[in-house]
Design a protein around this motif. Structure first.
Motif, PDB file in Angstrom:
ATOM      1  N   GLY A 126     -12.629 -17.202 -14.155  1.00  0.00           N
ATOM      2  CA  GLY A 126     -12.199 -15.812 -14.215  1.00  0.00           C
ATOM      3  C   GLY A 126     -12.126 -15.150 -12.850  1.00  0.00           C
ATOM      4  O   GLY A 126     -12.173 -15.799 -11.799  1.00  0.00           O
ATOM      5  N   GLY A 127     -12.004 -13.823 -12.878  1.00  0.00           N
ATOM      6  CA  GLY A 127     -11.931 -13.056 -11.648  1.00  0.00           C
ATOM      7  C   GLY A 127     -13.313 -12.723 -11.108  1.00  0.00           C
ATOM      8  O   GLY A 127     -14.332 -13.052 -11.705  1.00  0.00           O
ATOM      9  N   LYS A 128     -13.335 -12.072  -9.948  1.00  0.00           N
ATOM     10  CA  LYS A 128     -14.596 -11.657  -9.317  1.00  0.00           C
ATOM     11  C   LYS A 128     -14.588 -10.137  -9.189  1.00  0.00           C
ATOM     12  O   LYS A 128     -13.808  -9.572  -8.417  1.00  0.00           O
ATOM     13  N   VAL A 129     -15.433  -9.482  -9.942  1.00  0.00           N
ATOM     14  CA  VAL A 129     -15.503  -8.024  -9.926  1.00  0.00           C
ATOM     15  C   VAL A 129     -16.072  -7.561  -8.586  1.00  0.00           C
ATOM     16  O   VAL A 129     -17.112  -8.058  -8.134  1.00  0.00           O
ATOM     17  N   ASP A 130     -15.402  -6.623  -7.962  1.00  0.00           N
ATOM     18  CA  ASP A 130     -15.839  -6.146  -6.642  1.00  0.00           C
ATOM     19  C   ASP A 130     -15.145  -4.824  -6.346  1.00  0.00           C
ATOM     20  O   ASP A 130     -14.191  -4.430  -7.020  1.00  0.00           O
ATOM     21  N   ASP A 131     -15.657  -4.125  -5.328  1.00  0.00           N
ATOM     22  CA  ASP A 131     -14.925  -2.972  -4.806  1.00  0.00           C
ATOM     23  C   ASP A 131     -13.613  -3.462  -4.214  1.00  0.00           C
ATOM     24  O   ASP A 131     -13.512  -4.596  -3.727  1.00  0.00           O
ATOM     25  N   ILE A 132     -12.616  -2.590  -4.219  1.00  0.00           N
ATOM     26  CA  ILE A 132     -11.281  -2.937  -3.711  1.00  0.00           C
ATOM     27  C   ILE A 132     -10.773  -1.815  -2.820  1.00  0.00           C
ATOM     28  O   ILE A 132     -10.873  -0.637  -3.187  1.00  0.00           O
ATOM     29  N   CYS A 133     -10.251  -2.171  -1.679  1.00  0.00           N
ATOM     30  CA  CYS A 133      -9.664  -1.181  -0.774  1.00  0.00           C
ATOM     31  C   CYS A 133      -8.437  -1.787  -0.111  1.00  0.00           C
ATOM     32  O   CYS A 133      -8.488  -2.907   0.405  1.00  0.00           O
ATOM     33  N   VAL A 134      -7.337  -1.046  -0.126  1.00  0.00           N
ATOM     34  CA  VAL A 134      -6.044  -1.540   0.359  1.00  0.00           C
ATOM     35  C   VAL A 134      -5.391  -0.503   1.265  1.00  0.00           C
ATOM     36  O   VAL A 134      -5.359   0.689   0.932  1.00  0.00           O
ATOM     37  N   VAL A 135      -4.893  -0.948   2.402  1.00  0.00           N
ATOM     38  CA  VAL A 135      -4.057  -0.124   3.283  1.00  0.00           C
ATOM     39  C   VAL A 135      -2.728  -0.841   3.459  1.00  0.00           C
ATOM     40  O   VAL A 135      -2.702  -2.039   3.770  1.00  0.00           O
ATOM     41  N   VAL A 136      -1.626  -0.124   3.260  1.00  0.00           N
ATOM     42  CA  VAL A 136      -0.288  -0.700   3.424  1.00  0.00           C
ATOM     43  C   VAL A 136       0.469   0.086   4.485  1.00  0.00           C
ATOM     44  O   VAL A 136       0.478   1.326   4.470  1.00  0.00           O
ATOM     45  N   ALA A 137       1.082  -0.637   5.403  1.00  0.00           N
ATOM     46  CA  ALA A 137       1.953  -0.034   6.408  1.00  0.00           C
ATOM     47  C   ALA A 137       3.356  -0.607   6.248  1.00  0.00           C
ATOM     48  O   ALA A 137       3.525  -1.826   6.207  1.00  0.00           O
ATOM     49  N   VAL A 138       4.340   0.250   6.138  1.00  0.00           N
ATOM     50  CA  VAL A 138       5.744  -0.164   6.142  1.00  0.00           C
ATOM     51  C   VAL A 138       6.314   0.208   7.500  1.00  0.00           C
ATOM     52  O   VAL A 138       6.214   1.365   7.920  1.00  0.00           O
ATOM     53  N   VAL A 139       6.896  -0.754   8.178  1.00  0.00           N
ATOM     54  CA  VAL A 139       7.430  -0.537   9.527  1.00  0.00           C
ATOM     55  C   VAL A 139       8.873  -0.039   9.403  1.00  0.00           C
ATOM     56  O   VAL A 139       9.696  -0.648   8.726  1.00  0.00           O
ATOM     57  N   VAL A 140       9.154   1.074  10.080  1.00  0.00           N
ATOM     58  CA  VAL A 140      10.482   1.691   9.999  1.00  0.00           C
ATOM     59  C   VAL A 140      11.022   1.927  11.414  1.00  0.00           C
ATOM     60  O   VAL A 140      10.325   2.477  12.274  1.00  0.00           O
ATOM     61  N   ASP A 141      12.251   1.520  11.630  1.00  0.00           N
ATOM     62  CA  ASP A 141      12.935   1.836  12.887  1.00  0.00           C
ATOM     63  C   ASP A 141      13.050   3.358  12.999  1.00  0.00           C
ATOM     64  O   ASP A 141      13.561   4.010  12.102  1.00  0.00           O
ATOM     65  N   ALA A 142      12.536   3.907  14.094  1.00  0.00           N
ATOM     66  CA  ALA A 142      12.516   5.367  14.240  1.00  0.00           C
ATOM     67  C   ALA A 142      13.898   5.978  14.182  1.00  0.00           C
ATOM     68  O   ALA A 142      14.055   7.140  13.754  1.00  0.00           O
ATOM     69  N   SER A 143      14.923   5.241  14.546  1.00  0.00           N
ATOM     70  CA  SER A 143      16.282   5.770  14.520  1.00  0.00           C
ATOM     71  C   SER A 143      16.908   5.731  13.122  1.00  0.00           C
ATOM     72  O   SER A 143      17.988   6.275  12.914  1.00  0.00           O
ATOM     73  N   LYS A 144      16.188   5.081  12.170  1.00  0.00           N
ATOM     74  CA  LYS A 144      16.731   4.951  10.824  1.00  0.00           C
ATOM     75  C   LYS A 144      15.887   5.705   9.794  1.00  0.00           C
ATOM     76  O   LYS A 144      15.916   5.396   8.622  1.00  0.00           O
ATOM     77  N   GLY A 145      15.154   6.670  10.229  1.00  0.00           N
ATOM     78  CA  GLY A 145      14.386   7.468   9.280  1.00  0.00           C
ATOM     79  C   GLY A 145      12.946   7.615   9.613  1.00  0.00           C
ATOM     80  O   GLY A 145      12.145   8.116   8.840  1.00  0.00           O
TER      81      GLY A 145
END
Length: 395
Positions: free
Chosen positions: A376-395
């Motif tokens: 089975g799975g392993k119960v634990d605390d979970i923390c996630v950070v996501v970064a999406v890289v965007v060309d500054a000239s495109k938004g």
């Protein structure tokens, strides 16, 4: 003495045996976790992209990039609230925050930080996982991990233009501040810290079994390796109270104690459309990199941020809009990066509570300790950070 002769044996304190599903070794004792309700997560549908390797032959964009960041988190024993247990980073608001947000208390002993680097377009971000084994010694490592992330954010924000901030240097500063903090009397934490500049260069310092993955055009472009002293015994920054040191000597061994200099430091070049995932082991113990790619690909394709074409996977024209506040209408998450963080956290939470599905942790136990019959799975605390890289000239 050997770190352990059975899977439940402790390396430096009186022998304690407990279930594999409930412990993680620290310089002190192990901890007991409790189950949380099953959670379902929304999905825009299946991805129709064809993954292919993009590991070689690419360089960072010559144009300036920005990092659109979001986070999600869930403590073990708590229901994951997809409307509240999340964070969308707004640089303009961050500069006036009195206290950096680290996920407490909803993230348990896991913590995160996201910060601008001074007044520049660079960003610093990462996760820290307080080692639960300290609980049996009366020490809550949540104080350590959350304090570390607060100091990391403050130090990054306070960096001047003349200073060159590296990931290891940032981690060293944060750890020194925790050690000097009289309110932190003990505890330990892993850490995975990034400093990302506007040229597309990202430096990562990883200590322990938190980690990160870089996704590019529906493929795993890079993934970090965990640092462990032994199975389920990660490298960790720690403060060891004198009483625990004395007790360890009685039993003839010394606690593990690691420092920022022990962190693995790697450099990476990113470009428009890349997705960076930083997470604690509550994710890695329950989802493989390929499973995470399927989740990320499903959402990126569902919102046409990644698009299939005759030439392969391409970056959608609306990526910049999708990663701005309100880019995903009628959603609490509001941005693509926060939606990704919520989706990954929810999938990891669900997998951790699934007794019929063997995750990466279960497979490792079966490999090294088949007599334990762990499934089975392993119960634990979970923390996630996501970064999406965007060309500054495109938004």
């Amino acid at each position: 003495m050997h770190p352990y002769k059975t899977i439940g044996l402790l390396s430096v304190s009186p022998l304690v045996h407990c279930s594999l599903n409930t412990f993680r070794l620290a310089p002190a004792l192990s901890y007991q976790s409790c189950p949380a309700p099953w959670l379902d997560v929304r999905s825009p549908g299946r991805s129709h992209l064809n993954p292919y390797s993009t590991r070689f032959g690419h360089s960072a964009s010559s144009t300036s990039v920005v990092y659109r960041l979001g986070a999600a988190f869930s403590a073990k024993g708590r229901r994951f609230n997809t409307r509240q247990d999340l964070y969308s980073f707004e640089p303009s608001l961050h500069s006036i925050e009195k206290q950096p947000f680290t996920g407490k208390p909803a993230s348990g002993q896991d913590a995160f930080f996201i910060s601008s680097v001074g007044s520049s377009e660079s960003a610093a971000f990462g996760v820290a996982d307080g080692v639960g084994g300290w609980d049996s010694s009366g020490i809550d490592s949540a104080h350590f991990s959350h304090a570390l992330c607060r100091y990391l954010a403050k130090n990054a924000q306070g960096t001047t233009e003349e200073q060159r901030l590296g990931a290891r240097e940032l981690l060293s500063q944060g750890f020194a501040d925790v050690v000097a903090d009289e309110e932190i009397t003990g505890g330990g934490s892993t850490a995975c810290v990034a400093v990302a500049n506007s040229t597309g260069h990202v430096e990562v310092a990883n200590l322990g079994d938190s980690g990160f993955v870089q996704f590019r055009l529906n493929a795993v472009h890079h993934s970090s390796n965990p640092q462990t002293h032994a199975f389920n015994t990660p490298f960790q920054l720690s403060i060891i109270p004198p009483k625990i040191l004395a007790r360890s000597r009685i039993f003839g061994s010394m606690p593990f104690r690691d420092f920022p200099r022990d962190a693995s430091v790697t450099s990476h070049e990113v470009r428009h459309g890349d997705v960076l995932l930083f997470a604690t082991d509550g994710v890695w113990d329950n989802l493989s990199s390929n499973e995470l790619l399927q989740i990320v690909g499903r959402y990126m394709a569902g919102f046409q941020a990644w698009q299939a074409s005759e030439k392969g996977t391409m970056i959608g024209k609306e990526l910049g809009v999708l990663t701005k506040k309100g880019g995903i209408p009628k959603e609490k998450e509001s941005t693509l990066q926060t939606l990704l963080a919520v989706a990954i956290t929810g999938e990891a939470k669900s997998a951790s509570q699934n007794s019929r599905r063997d995750g990466p942790f279960a497979k490792e136990v079966q490999r090294f300790y088949p007599h334990e019959e762990f499934h089975g799975g392993k119960v634990d605390d979970i923390c996630v950070v996501v970064a999406v890289v965007v060309d500054a000239s495109k938004g």
